[in-house]
Enzyme design. Structure first.
Site, PDB file in Angstrom:
ATOM      1  N   LYS A 150       0.851  -1.190   0.000  1.00 20.22           N
ATOM      2  CA  LYS A 150       0.000   0.000   0.000  1.00 20.22           C
ATOM      3  C   LYS A 150       0.881   1.232   0.000  1.00 20.22           C
ATOM      4  O   LYS A 150       2.024   1.110   0.444  1.00 20.22           O
ATOM      5  CB  LYS A 150      -0.954   0.025   1.193  1.00 20.22           C
ATOM      6  CG  LYS A 150      -0.365  -0.347   2.565  1.00 20.22           C
ATOM      7  CD  LYS A 150       0.846   0.349   3.113  1.00 20.22           C
ATOM      8  CE  LYS A 150       0.795   1.826   3.395  1.00 20.22           C
ATOM      9  NZ  LYS A 150       2.090   2.369   3.924  1.00 20.22           N
ATOM     10  N   TYR A 238      -4.104   4.030   6.722  1.00 18.20           N
ATOM     11  CA  TYR A 238      -4.532   3.063   7.753  1.00 18.20           C
ATOM     12  C   TYR A 238      -5.797   3.561   8.449  1.00 18.20           C
ATOM     13  O   TYR A 238      -6.682   2.761   8.772  1.00 18.20           O
ATOM     14  CB  TYR A 238      -3.427   2.853   8.795  1.00 18.20           C
ATOM     15  CG  TYR A 238      -2.234   2.106   8.263  1.00 18.20           C
ATOM     16  CD1 TYR A 238      -2.307   0.735   8.021  1.00 18.20           C
ATOM     17  CD2 TYR A 238      -1.044   2.756   7.989  1.00 18.20           C
ATOM     18  CE1 TYR A 238      -1.224   0.041   7.518  1.00 18.20           C
ATOM     19  CE2 TYR A 238       0.049   2.067   7.486  1.00 18.20           C
ATOM     20  CZ  TYR A 238      -0.046   0.713   7.253  1.00 18.20           C
ATOM     21  OH  TYR A 238       1.031   0.036   6.747  1.00 18.20           O
TER      22      TYR A 238
END
Ligand code: NAD
Length: 387
Positions: A150, A238
């Protein structure tokens, strides 16, 4: 507390229905909610080496060396067989440390030769963000499945190209959202979706760390061409991803503010701090932050109309603490820790072996990249953006 827990569980039957939520008479189903949380088959007995899928790791930087390579020792269905690096000395030394055959070391130029190496089933892309599309596409064209770190890519268009190329090559693409494989986060997801907190009202999620120009791993993070953005795409992701996996919904509106200290050489190209608000179809709202200026924070708190849940730290590599509380008091949940990296690696190996779609496929990465683009747009315009 115990009696109330039982009541929440009964109530949970009303709320947690096959990954959707019954809110009043309305069933809100979002793409993320439709996916069942993957079964932890990796808890079963380890496969012998000849039955494990072979993985090549691209990029021997800080995260690969400190977290991913050591985690293969705890994998049950996956084995490290190849390395791809721009630094031959480092590659040789790491190969000898992990028992990788010298013939299975590649560099960024001859990487495409993995096509003729049957020992490699999967390529794990762990290079700076803007290089994810290139290595994902090259791996798929070489006939290999892909795990990509990511954020998936700097733009939605690049994410779409990665998905299309993997589909064309009939290869699986998974984005390495490790928190979605971690037992603490999985417990939080389950509790929220079962309605154990009552009706979900608010999520507050914060991620922060100090960006350190002396750390080589942080140098490319100051360069927008390589990083694609600042704290938001690196750690704010996140906070964002947590709001989506906790609710099982996709946000419908976003507003945001961005701040970078004037004159700080670290923030000439990328932002330091972002605050963003999300509204979900059920009415749940999320307040999220990400900052390269705050010392260690990686937490979320979920508020229902009966109780709250704290996961702090929520997205650490090793430490997690889950506390549930209500008017009567607080209770820490005891959950056995497991290696989230090994679990996510084995998940993709399992999906390949069983011809299943991974729990966090390319489409999951694309959704976050689209929302992050809307967050930047909302901050730049001062407007609430409808998604
Ligand atoms: P890093 O700088 O330590 O590692 C990057 C690697 O890419 C290095 O080995 C570097 O040599 C190589 N590289 C290849 N081409 C490069 C180029 N043109 N410029 C710079 N480096 C180049 O960074 P890192 O912290 O290991 O991050 C790598 C990736 O992993 C990023 O996408 C990051 O977002 C991701 N990451 C994920 C987590 C997680 O918890 N999932 C944690 C840290 C990093």
């Amino acid at each position: 507390m115990q009696r109330q827990s039982r009541e929440w569980t009964r109530r949970g039957l009303l709320y947690g229905v096959g990954g959707g939520f019954l809110i009043g008479q309305q069933l809100v189903q979002a793409a993320a909610a439709q996916q069942p949380v993957p079964k932890q088959k990796a808890e079963n007995a380890p496969f012998p080496p000849e039955r494990r899928l072979g993985w090549a790791v691209v990029g021997l930087g800080k995260f690969a060396l400190n977290q991913i390579l050591p985690s293969f020792a705890e994998c049950k269905r996956s084995k490290l067989v190849a390395l791809v690096s721009g630094t031959p000395d480092k590659a040789r030394q790491v190969a000898s440390q992990y028992g990788v055959e010298p013939g299975n070391i590649y560099d960024y130029q001859n990487f495409d030769a993995i096509q003729s190496n049957p020992a490699i089933d999967v390529v794990y892309v762990i290079v700076p963000n803007a290089l994810h599309p290139e290595f994902t596409v090259r791996a798929a064209r070489a006939g290999k499945h892909v795990m990509c770190e990511k954020p998936m890519a700097p733009t939605p268009a690049e994410c779409e190209r990665m998905i299309a190329e993997c589909r064309r090559a009939n290869r699986k693409l998974m984005i390495a959202y490790r928190a979605q494989y971690d037992p603490f986060n999985r417990t939080a997801i389950e509790m929220v979706r079962k309605g154990e907190l009552g009706k979900l009202k608010l999520i507050v999620a914060d991620h922060g760390r100090i960006l350190d120009p002396a750390d080589p791993a942080d140098r490319w993070r100051m360069d927008k061409k390589l990083a694609g953005g600042g704290s938001l795409v690196d750690i704010g992701i996140y906070s964002l991803n947590a709001t989506r996996y906790l609710t099982g919904e996709e946000p419908v509106a976003v507003s945001a503010m961005v701040y970078s200290p004037v004159g700080d050489p670290r923030f000439q190209q990328v932002e330091e701090t972002v605050s963003f608000l999300l509204r979900f179809p059920s009415g749940t709202q999320a307040t999220c932050t990400s900052s390269y200026g705050c010392a260690e924070v990686k937490r979320y708190r979920v508020f229902g109309d009966k109780a709250f849940l704290d996961l702090d730290p929520a997205t650490d590599y090793e430490r997690h603490r889950l506390v549930v509380g209500d008017k009567q008091g607080e209770q820490e949940k005891q959950i056995p820790n497991q290696n989230q990296f090994a679990l996510e690696i084995d998940h993709l190996s399992e999906c390949i072996a069983e011809e299943r779609e991974p729990h966090t496929p390319g489409a999951e990465g694309l959704r976050d990249v689209r929302i992050m683009q809307a967050i930047y747009e909302a901050a730049a315009s001062g407007q609430t953006i409808r998604l």
